[in-house]
Design an enzyme around this catalytic site. Structure first.
Site, PDB file in Angstrom:
ATOM      1  N   HIS A 186     -14.195   0.988  -0.968  1.00  0.00           N
ATOM      2  CA  HIS A 186     -13.445  -0.269  -0.610  1.00  0.00           C
ATOM      3  C   HIS A 186     -12.727   0.353  -0.116  1.00  0.00           C
ATOM      4  CE1 HIS A 186     -14.745  -3.297  -4.289  1.00  0.00           C
ATOM      5  NE2 HIS A 186     -15.458  -3.450  -2.705  1.00  0.00           N
ATOM      6  N   ASN A 237     -12.563   2.104  -6.405  1.00  0.00           N
ATOM      7  CA  ASN A 237     -11.518   2.802  -6.271  1.00  0.00           C
ATOM      8  C   ASN A 237     -11.209   3.359  -4.730  1.00  0.00           C
ATOM      9  OD1 ASN A 237     -11.248   2.334  -8.658  1.00  0.00           O
ATOM     10  ND2 ASN A 237     -11.485   4.246  -9.296  1.00  0.00           N
ATOM     11  N   VAL A 238     -10.037   3.419  -4.547  1.00  0.00           N
ATOM     12  CA  VAL A 238      -9.062   3.552  -3.378  1.00  0.00           C
ATOM     13  C   VAL A 238      -7.968   4.971  -3.208  1.00  0.00           C
ATOM     14  CG1 VAL A 238      -9.208   1.408  -2.252  1.00  0.00           C
ATOM     15  CG2 VAL A 238      -6.985   2.089  -3.238  1.00  0.00           C
ATOM     16  N   ASP A 239      -8.325   5.499  -4.705  1.00  0.00           N
ATOM     17  CA  ASP A 239      -7.766   6.228  -4.859  1.00  0.00           C
ATOM     18  C   ASP A 239      -8.620   7.768  -4.916  1.00  0.00           C
ATOM     19  OD1 ASP A 239      -8.381   5.447  -8.683  1.00  0.00           O
ATOM     20  OD2 ASP A 239      -9.079   7.607  -7.667  1.00  0.00           O
ATOM     21  N   TYR A 281       0.615  -1.564   0.176  1.00  0.00           N
ATOM     22  CA  TYR A 281       0.284   0.197   0.323  1.00  0.00           C
ATOM     23  C   TYR A 281       0.864   1.481   0.012  1.00  0.00           C
ATOM     24  CZ  TYR A 281      -4.028  -2.976   0.497  1.00  0.00           C
ATOM     25  OH  TYR A 281      -5.155  -4.012   0.088  1.00  0.00           O
ATOM     26  N   GLY A 324     -15.644   1.844 -16.085  1.00  0.00           N
ATOM     27  CA  GLY A 324     -13.901   1.573 -15.978  1.00  0.00           C
ATOM     28  C   GLY A 324     -14.427   0.175 -14.765  1.00  0.00           C
ATOM     29  N   ARG A 332       1.505   2.026  -3.810  1.00  0.00           N
ATOM     30  CA  ARG A 332       0.623   1.963  -4.222  1.00  0.00           C
ATOM     31  C   ARG A 332       0.091   3.776  -4.108  1.00  0.00           C
ATOM     32  NH1 ARG A 332      -4.213  -1.929  -3.902  1.00  0.00           N
ATOM     33  NH2 ARG A 332      -5.338  -0.012  -4.581  1.00  0.00           N
ATOM     34  N   SER A 390     -14.928  -4.108 -14.268  1.00  0.00           N
ATOM     35  CA  SER A 390     -14.675  -5.284 -15.234  1.00  0.00           C
ATOM     36  C   SER A 390     -16.508  -6.453 -14.164  1.00  0.00           C
ATOM     37  CB  SER A 390     -13.621  -6.407 -14.704  1.00  0.00           C
ATOM     38  OG  SER A 390     -13.628  -6.562 -13.598  1.00  0.00           O
TER      39      SER A 390
HETATM   40  N1  APR Z   1     -10.833   3.154 -19.389  1.00  0.00           N
HETATM   41  C1  APR Z   1     -11.883   2.872 -19.035  1.00  0.00           C
HETATM   42  N2  APR Z   1     -11.950   0.882 -19.042  1.00  0.00           N
HETATM   43  C2  APR Z   1     -10.790   1.110 -18.698  1.00  0.00           C
HETATM   44  C3  APR Z   1      -9.465   1.115 -18.992  1.00  0.00           C
HETATM   45  C4  APR Z   1      -9.630   2.555 -19.411  1.00  0.00           C
HETATM   46  N3  APR Z   1      -8.674   4.034 -19.715  1.00  0.00           N
HETATM   47  N4  APR Z   1      -8.781   0.905 -19.076  1.00  0.00           N
HETATM   48  C5  APR Z   1      -9.429  -0.886 -18.789  1.00  0.00           C
HETATM   49  N5  APR Z   1     -10.717  -0.241 -18.161  1.00  0.00           N
HETATM   50  C6  APR Z   1     -11.321  -1.270 -18.044  1.00  0.00           C
HETATM   51  C7  APR Z   1     -10.917  -2.485 -18.027  1.00  0.00           C
HETATM   52  O1  APR Z   1     -11.314  -2.904 -19.523  1.00  0.00           O
HETATM   53  C8  APR Z   1     -11.800  -3.868 -17.243  1.00  0.00           C
HETATM   54  O2  APR Z   1     -13.525  -3.871 -17.189  1.00  0.00           O
HETATM   55  O3  APR Z   1     -11.431  -1.135 -16.517  1.00  0.00           O
HETATM   56  C9  APR Z   1     -11.903  -2.354 -15.884  1.00  0.00           C
HETATM   57  C10 APR Z   1     -10.813  -2.752 -14.627  1.00  0.00           C
HETATM   58  O4  APR Z   1     -11.342  -4.316 -14.493  1.00  0.00           O
HETATM   59  P1  APR Z   1     -10.839  -4.444 -12.491  1.00  0.00           P
HETATM   60  O5  APR Z   1      -9.031  -4.383 -12.958  1.00  0.00           O
HETATM   61  O6  APR Z   1     -11.517  -5.416 -12.241  1.00  0.00           O
HETATM   62  O7  APR Z   1     -10.844  -3.454 -11.254  1.00  0.00           O
HETATM   63  P2  APR Z   1     -12.599  -3.180 -10.768  1.00  0.00           P
HETATM   64  O8  APR Z   1     -13.137  -3.647 -11.427  1.00  0.00           O
HETATM   65  O9  APR Z   1     -12.774  -1.992 -10.718  1.00  0.00           O
HETATM   66  O10 APR Z   1     -12.216  -4.393  -9.603  1.00  0.00           O
HETATM   67  C11 APR Z   1     -12.910  -4.006  -8.745  1.00  0.00           C
HETATM   68  O11 APR Z   1     -11.469  -5.618  -7.718  1.00  0.00           O
HETATM   69  O12 APR Z   1      -9.617  -6.649  -6.785  1.00  0.00           O
HETATM   70  C12 APR Z   1     -10.213  -5.226  -6.291  1.00  0.00           C
HETATM   71  O13 APR Z   1     -10.838  -3.690  -5.127  1.00  0.00           O
HETATM   72  C13 APR Z   1     -10.028  -4.402  -6.053  1.00  0.00           C
HETATM   73  O14 APR Z   1     -12.553  -2.395  -6.442  1.00  0.00           O
HETATM   74  C14 APR Z   1     -11.587  -3.771  -7.248  1.00  0.00           C
HETATM   75  C15 APR Z   1     -12.216  -4.427  -7.450  1.00  0.00           C
END
Ligand code: APR
Length: 224
Positions: A104, A87-89, A53, A170, A56, A172
């Site tokens: 989170h 997001n934690v940012d 952390y 943004g 980050r 998944s």
């Molecule tokens: N703009 C928009 N979306 C984007 C970009 C971008 N420039 N680059 C990547 N992505 C998308 C990817 O296609 C993906 O669908 O952002 C998503 C990121 O997915 P993850 O990495 O799974 O992140 P997230 O969904 O925020 O994860 C959720 O999982 O690990 C835990 O606590 C953590 O908050 C996090 C949670």
């Protein structure tokens, strides 16, 4: 004013230079979740968790909000906007968004490992073993680790239920309970999903925009 909710994930901050979690080369490709982001990890090797952390937090203090964050601020002139982020940012806040709910936790905050209400805002990046909260216990990241409760989900659900417009950007949509929020939307809500891979997620009456956050949000904000 119509109510507009943003559900944002790591992709929101990707263009600021912050790695996502599950993309190619993402954070979970470089680190084992069980070693850095769980209560067991904290018990087993607190220094490794602190280092994860701290790195980050150090990076967060060196990056800036992107065009996508700034586009969302503009929506506040026309809508009652509430950001609900995984997001934690603090980039939404630093861009100027005034209502941000962190599901989170927050990277720039730490808390007593013995009392989760003893939260302290950091003005530097390094948290060390031996740094204590006011109750004398070790300070830990104010982050929801895997296996821990997500208390803010109870606050987020009614906000989604009342929303007229919901923009998912943004994420998944793989992590619950955050990913379940969209199922609380009211039947006549307008739903948008901005993500380079958006069309992989076929939710009924969800308008998919296969764009990165900065371009997708800039264009959508002009339209709304
Ligand atoms: N703009 C928009 N979306 C984007 C970009 C971008 N420039 N680059 C990547 N992505 C998308 C990817 O296609 C993906 O669908 O952002 C998503 C990121 O997915 P993850 O990495 O799974 O992140 P997230 O969904 O925020 O994860 C959720 O999982 O690990 C835990 O606590 C953590 O908050 C996090 C949670």
């Amino acid at each position: 004013m119509k109510k507009l909710i943003i559900l944002s994930g790591a992709g929101m901050s990707a263009e600021s230079g912050i790695l996502t979690f599950r993309d190619m080369g993402g954070l979970w490709e470089q680190y084992n979740i069980e070693e850095v982001a769980s209560p067991i990890a904290w018990q087993r090797d607190p220094q490794l968790v602190l280092d994860f952390y701290n790195q980050r937090r150090k990076q967060l203090m060196e990056v800036e909000p992107n065009e996508g964050h700034l586009a969302l601020v503009k929506l506040e002139h026309k809508y009652d906007v509430q950001i609900i982020t995984q997001n934690v940012d603090n980039l939404h806040e630093r861009a100027g968004s005034s209502t941000v709910l962190h599901l989170h936790g927050e990277l720039m905050k730490v808390r007593s490992e013995n009392n989760e209400s003893l939260v302290h805002e950091m003005d530097h990046w390094e948290l060390m073993l031996g740094d204590k909260a006011d109750d004398g216990h070790q300070l830990r990241p104010h982050i929801v680790w895997f296996g821990e409760a997500v208390p803010m989900i109870e606050v987020a659900i009614p906000l989604v239920q009342e929303a007229d417009i919901i923009i998912i950007v943004g994420t998944s949509m793989q992590v619950y309970p955050a990913a379940s929020l969209i199922s609380y939307s009211k039947p006549d809500a307008q739903l948008y999903y901005i993500d380079p891979n958006a069309d992989a997620f076929n939710y009924p009456n969800l308008k998919c925009i296969n764009q990165k956050a900065s371009k997708g949000l800039t264009e959508l904000v002009k339209m709304l």
